[in-house]
Design a protein around this motif. Sequence first.
Motif, PDB file in Angstrom:
ATOM      1  N   PHE A 128      16.986  27.804  32.815  1.00  0.00           N
ATOM      2  CA  PHE A 128      17.036  26.225  32.558  1.00  0.00           C
ATOM      3  C   PHE A 128      17.634  25.141  31.812  1.00  0.00           C
ATOM      4  O   PHE A 128      18.519  23.812  32.310  1.00  0.00           O
ATOM      5  CB  PHE A 128      15.501  25.252  32.340  1.00  0.00           C
ATOM      6  N   GLY A 129      19.009  26.371  31.325  1.00  0.00           N
ATOM      7  CA  GLY A 129      19.913  25.835  30.743  1.00  0.00           C
ATOM      8  C   GLY A 129      20.941  25.790  31.926  1.00  0.00           C
ATOM      9  O   GLY A 129      20.850  26.362  32.802  1.00  0.00           O
ATOM     10  N   PRO A 130      22.403  25.476  31.433  1.00  0.00           N
ATOM     11  CA  PRO A 130      23.457  25.685  32.054  1.00  0.00           C
ATOM     12  C   PRO A 130      23.803  26.338  32.177  1.00  0.00           C
ATOM     13  O   PRO A 130      23.904  27.368  31.644  1.00  0.00           O
ATOM     14  CB  PRO A 130      24.665  24.832  30.683  1.00  0.00           C
ATOM     15  N   LYS A 131      23.818  26.354  33.678  1.00  0.00           N
ATOM     16  CA  LYS A 131      24.821  27.647  34.270  1.00  0.00           C
ATOM     17  C   LYS A 131      25.839  27.860  34.336  1.00  0.00           C
ATOM     18  O   LYS A 131      26.568  27.310  34.358  1.00  0.00           O
ATOM     19  CB  LYS A 131      23.940  27.109  36.526  1.00  0.00           C
TER      20      LYS A 131
END
Length: 131
Positions: A128-131
């Motif tokens: 769910f972190g930055p892509k």
Amino acid sequence: MDARDVIKIGMSAERTLVVPLERTVGHFVRDMPMVYATPMMILEMEMASADAIERYLQQGWITVGTEVDIRHLAATPVGAMVRTTARVIAVERRVIRFEVEAFDEVRRIGEGRHARGLVNLASFNKRFGPK
């Protein structure tokens, strides 16, 4: 990590705050009274629950809220002191269950149950972190 290895029934924590204007229902919803908002009370209950067990978790592990079953029993005005408590009542492999309560200077203002799920932070951030 298995929560049953480190979390024990009865572990508890307590938080206190003086109700600020920014945590009232009237701050969020026009024409509503300036009393402690139910979602803000639930936030304190969740945070007290996390506080009760955080120091026992292995490094790299956190808990996230997964369930709330709360009753808001009484209104509390701006400036009142609120004390929130959380106590572990059940421990499963990845779920910790709590009994939670909130009190103002006069009475109990909230009660209920809350559950937190055990999460590996690195795995969570990968998903769910930055892509």
